[in-house]
Design an enzyme around this catalytic site. Structure first.
Site, PDB file in Angstrom:
ATOM      1  N   PRO A   1       1.966  -1.301  -6.163  1.00 52.83           N
ATOM      2  CG  PRO A   1       0.120  -0.163  -7.014  1.00 52.83           C
ATOM      3  CD  PRO A   1       1.609  -0.052  -6.856  1.00 52.83           C
TER       4      PRO A   1
ATOM      5  NE  ARG B   1       1.890  -3.000  16.762  1.00 51.24           N
ATOM      6  CZ  ARG B   1       1.571  -4.227  17.147  1.00 51.24           C
ATOM      7  NH1 ARG B   1       1.956  -5.264  16.413  1.00 51.24           N
ATOM      8  NH2 ARG B   1       0.882  -4.443  18.248  1.00 51.24           N
TER       9      ARG B   1
END
Length: 273
Positions: free
Chosen positions: A92, A161
């Site tokens: 984070p 992708r």
């Protein structure tokens, strides 16, 4: 691309065997190796964590298992012909994960992921490996997960992708939200398919017109509309000089005006929907 993941939950990475990522692996576009961190522990409890120096709640992942695991992972990759590794650490407190970063990582030949659990990995591990390779600490959002494996899946899918030969149509990601170029700071607008009418709802006439110029303009206008509604912060950081006359006209309709510094500000009469 070679991809290694070191984790205490190898089963969490099973989704890497399905969908586009699984097909990329089957076609040899993506070489994935998942390693169990506990294989590099040497006590009967397979301990990977300990209490933090300075006190406080939670546990910290130990240096020794991570160091041995990463050393062996690197050695195995080099033996297999891999080169130029990058260590990706989901956290984070890392750099926000964006489409721009996905594109950057997709150009790397070898990614090694180090997803942490508990309070994180002893800082000395990232400091050590930063002397051997680039280390990228990455955050997928302003929230905290139980572990970094979910972030690995997110990052891998976004990166994979973009690899050549993974998508059926190489142009498919050109108009994605945040895609480099004309869509860099915009969200993709709505999309439609058959049938032309469903439950009394039709589709915009322009999409049936066959006029490619008008369709392209409509799609771009809808991208502005959706971005203004859902992510006005993206428009606020845009440079007005990067938009043509039609773009600026649409933004004006939506209640945005260029300021002297070249960026846009939202007028009180801004359109909400």
């Amino acid at each position: 691309m070679r991809l290694d993941v070191v984790t205490i939950f190898p089963e969490y990475l099973e989704p890497l065997n399905v969908s586009l990522v699984g097909k990329a692996r089957a076609r040899g576009r993506l070489d994935v190796h998942v390693h169990d961190l506990r294989e590099w522990t040497y006590d009967r409890h397979n301990t990977v964590d300990d209490t933090p120096y300075g006190g406080g709640p939670g546990m910290v992942m130990k240096t020794e298992p991570w160091g041995d695991a990463l050393d062996e992972t690197l050695a195995g990759g080099y033996e297999a012909g891999a080169h130029s590794p990058v260590l990706v650490v989901p956290t984070p407190s890392g750099r926000p994960f964006t489409q721009e970063l996905a594109v950057e990582l997709s150009g790397r030949p070898w990614l090694i992921f180090a997803p942490a659990r508990y309070e994180g990995i002893d800082r000395r591990v990232t400091e050590e490996y930063a002397t051997r390779m680039p280390v990228v600490e990455v955050s997928i959002g302003d929230y905290v997960l139980a572990g970094g494996e979910a972030a690995v899946l997110v990052i891998t899918e976004a990166v994979a992708r973009l690899l050549p030969g993974v998508l059926g149509n190489a142009e498919s990601h050109r108009d994605d939200s945040f895609a480099p170029g004309a869509m860099a700071d915009l969200l993709e607008g709505p999309v439609y398919t058959k049938p032309p009418e469903w439950r009394g709802r039709g589709i915009p006439d322009v999409l049936l017109s066959g006029h490619h110029g008008r369709i392209a303009r409509w799609r771009r206008d809808e991208a502005f509309r959706r971005t203004a509604l859902n992510r006005p912060d993206l428009i606020e950081r845009c440079e007005a000089a990067g938009f043509d006359k039609k773009d600026r006209e649409m933004l004006s309709i939506l209640g945005w005006s260029p300021e002297p510094g070249g960026r846009f500000w939202r007028r009180p009469d801004a359109v909400e929907e």
